[in-house]
Design an enzyme around this catalytic site. Structure first.
Site, PDB file in Angstrom:
ATOM      1  N   ASP A 259      10.211  -5.218  -4.015  1.00 27.98           N
ATOM      2  CA  ASP A 259       9.913  -6.529  -4.569  1.00 27.98           C
ATOM      3  C   ASP A 259      10.778  -7.543  -3.823  1.00 27.98           C
ATOM      4  O   ASP A 259      11.764  -7.174  -3.193  1.00 27.98           O
ATOM      5  CB  ASP A 259      10.250  -6.509  -6.065  1.00 27.98           C
ATOM      6  N   ASP A 261      11.616 -11.471  -4.891  1.00 30.15           N
ATOM      7  CA  ASP A 261      12.478 -12.359  -5.693  1.00 30.15           C
ATOM      8  C   ASP A 261      13.255 -11.592  -6.769  1.00 30.15           C
ATOM      9  O   ASP A 261      12.669 -10.898  -7.593  1.00 30.15           O
ATOM     10  CB  ASP A 261      11.629 -13.458  -6.347  1.00 30.15           C
ATOM     11  N   GLN A 303       3.146 -14.171  -5.089  1.00 26.37           N
ATOM     12  CA  GLN A 303       3.541 -15.553  -4.820  1.00 26.37           C
ATOM     13  C   GLN A 303       2.494 -16.522  -5.360  1.00 26.37           C
ATOM     14  O   GLN A 303       1.763 -17.173  -4.605  1.00 26.37           O
ATOM     15  CB  GLN A 303       3.795 -15.755  -3.312  1.00 26.37           C
ATOM     16  N   CYS A 340       0.664 -11.584  -2.614  1.00 27.51           N
ATOM     17  CA  CYS A 340      -0.547 -12.024  -3.311  1.00 27.51           C
ATOM     18  C   CYS A 340      -0.383 -13.506  -3.608  1.00 27.51           C
ATOM     19  O   CYS A 340       0.543 -13.897  -4.316  1.00 27.51           O
ATOM     20  CB  CYS A 340      -0.720 -11.244  -4.611  1.00 27.51           C
ATOM     21  N   CYS A 359      -7.455 -11.206  -9.130  1.00 33.10           N
ATOM     22  CA  CYS A 359      -7.581 -10.396  -7.921  1.00 33.10           C
ATOM     23  C   CYS A 359      -7.063  -8.997  -8.208  1.00 33.10           C
ATOM     24  O   CYS A 359      -6.518  -8.733  -9.269  1.00 33.10           O
ATOM     25  CB  CYS A 359      -6.761 -11.032  -6.812  1.00 33.10           C
ATOM     26  N   CYS A 361      -4.889  -7.669  -5.994  1.00 35.26           N
ATOM     27  CA  CYS A 361      -3.616  -7.514  -5.288  1.00 35.26           C
ATOM     28  C   CYS A 361      -2.419  -7.934  -6.132  1.00 35.26           C
ATOM     29  O   CYS A 361      -1.314  -7.429  -5.927  1.00 35.26           O
ATOM     30  CB  CYS A 361      -3.627  -8.221  -3.931  1.00 35.26           C
ATOM     31  N   ARG A 362      -2.612  -8.857  -7.062  1.00 32.07           N
ATOM     32  CA  ARG A 362      -1.464  -9.307  -7.856  1.00 32.07           C
ATOM     33  C   ARG A 362      -0.866  -8.131  -8.618  1.00 32.07           C
ATOM     34  O   ARG A 362      -1.549  -7.450  -9.377  1.00 32.07           O
ATOM     35  CB  ARG A 362      -1.924 -10.409  -8.830  1.00 32.07           C
TER      36      ARG A 362
HETATM   37 MG   LIG Z   1      11.211  -9.847  -8.762  1.00 26.66          MG
HETATM   38 ZN   LIG Z   2      -4.011 -11.444  -5.272  1.00 28.10          ZN
END
Ligand SMILES: [Mg+2]
Ligand SMILES: [Zn+2]
Length: 446
Positions: A259, A261, A303, A340, A359, A361-362
């Protein structure tokens, strides 16, 4: 026996190797340095012969006779070797002029004599065939991007810029290094009118780049420049440890998905400006540890700042250039970064409708992980995800990888999913150590 290939391999062994004088003592050319029992050049030739290459041309200059005396016509290695002897130094590309009459196919492979590799060549040639450029460069992230030749590439894998190592650089850069391995069209040699000093980057590739004929093939496989004594000896030990073979994409890969952040960089909510990106203290060390272990290091991050209209894709890329530059300063690199840009909930004033979608991908969706698994031949059952939120842990469960939750960032207190990670760690470095220990014990159990 692999299919025989018509493509000629040209090895540029004419350089002076001034940075390697401590090892060569100016008595042998640097591609003749003994590397775990045989010359560097022999490793290169044998590797390529294993993929069916038979026709070799070695460009020799200073002390080149030693190369010729050792390899002769190549019969001993089951290949055929011809030589181009430079009477005076012709730079990195001038001697290609002489290839005009020597090539059997309409393209050739050019490699530099101070590069060691273990590559699935069929993948690189398939890439070249797909894109049909006049040049395909092998590019990769390395652990010293600050003193390497860097490239910029666009979405279509076209190379759009070159930044040589000896040129001052400002700002943030992708860790996208020109490895010194090229597939070039025969037409490159046909345009040369006389043997004269030429620089590959400046005189050959830059004009082709303007014609949009240069592509970058990016791979996480083992490719190292061994142009300094320190790098030379590191490559020697990495070969002994089996790292080369493990990283070849003919083999199943293991990956640590990371990951971003709160895990790699300090948690500051939604980051939309590179200014706000600051690495966690131990992140560089942690990623470096992954790099040395043979696991791939791939960032998978949501993102939604893009969908919310807080920043553009280009600005996210800029944040990622900062991440790669800061990691690179510590000798660490990421094999890939995927994000994403979407967000499912509509109704924010500045939102960008095309990204406001549901989506796959998230995270905790698994599409980013699955895409990477297909691209890099990753065995998910031997892979891991490390993150600071329950979303990351849920993603790992969904994708079938083991999970580690860190105490950095949100420290699992986001409350989105009621999940238990396989492991908990105080920070990314401890998480990586935990993963490597787990991987080791699983291996023993088998
Ligand atoms: Mg994080
Ligand atoms: Zn996505």
């Amino acid at each position: 026996m692999k299919n025989e290939k018509k493509d000629t391999v040209v090895i540029q062994a004419g350089g002076l190797g001034s940075r390697m004088r401590e090892l060569t003592k100016d008595e042998i050319p640097k591609p003749m340095l003994c590397f775990n029992g045989k010359p560097v050049l022999q490793w290169q030739i044998e590797n390529l012969a294993g993929y069916g290459f038979r026709e070799f041309v070695i460009i020799i200059g200073h002390l080149g006779k030693k190369i010729q005396d050792y390899f002769e016509d190549g019969r001993r290695l089951g290949v055929h070797i011809s030589y181009i002897q430079e009477e005076e130094p012709l730079g990195s590309a001038g001697a290609l002029y002489f290839l005009k009459e020597m090539l059997l196919a309409d393209r050739f492979l050019l490699i530099f004599g101070d590069v060691m590799f273990e590559l699935d060549w069929n993948r690189m040639f398939a890439f070249h065939e797909k894109h049909q450029g006049k040049a395909t460069l092998l590019v990769h992230p390395n652990n010293h991007p600050f003193d390497s030749d860097l490239l910029t590439m666009n979405e279509s894998c076209q190379v759009t810029g070159l930044s040589p190592k000896n040129q001052a650089r400002n700002g943030w850069h992708d860790n996208c290094v020109n490895a010194g391995i090229y597939i070039l069209s025969k037409s490159v040699t046909e345009q040369m009118t006389a043997p004269q000093r030429m620089d590959l980057e400046k005189d050959v590739l830059t004009p082709l780049m303007k014609e949009q004929e240069v592509y970058g093939y990016r791979t996480p496989e083992y490719v190292r420049d061994i142009g300094t004594p320190e790098r030379f000896w590191r490559a020697v030990s990495e070969q002994k440890s089996g790292l080369w073979k493990r990283k070849c994409l003919t083999q199943k890969q293991r990956c640590i998905f990371l990951d971003r952040d709160g895990t790699i960089n300090k948690f500051r909510g939604l980051i939309h400006d590179a200014e706000d990106f600051e690495l966690e203290e131990l992140a560089g060390q942690a990623v470096k540890r992954i790099n040395e272990s043979g696991f791939l290091a791939v960032v998978v991050t949501n993102q939604p700042v893009v969908a919310r209209g807080m920043c553009s894709i280009e600005e996210v890329d800029q944040i990622h250039r900062k991440m790669q530059t800061l990691l690179g300063q510590q000798g660490a690199y990421l094999d890939d970064i995927v994000f994403c840009p979407h967000h499912p909930d509509q109704g924010y004033p500045e939102e960008i409708p095309e990204y406001k979608i549901s989506c796959k991908c998230r995270k905790p969706g698994t599409e980013m992980i699955e895409r990477m698994a297909a691209k890099y031949h990753i065995d998910l059952s031997e892979s891991y995800i490390i993150g600071d939120s329950t979303v990351d842990i849920q993603t790992g469960l969904n994708a079938g990888v083991k999970t580690v939750l860190t105490e950095t960032g949100q420290a699992g207190r986001d409350g989105k999913y009621a999940v238990r990670p396989d492991y908990r760690a105080s920070d990314l470095l401890q998480a990586v150590e935990q993963v490597l220990q787990d991987a080791e014990s699983t291996k023993e159990a088998i």
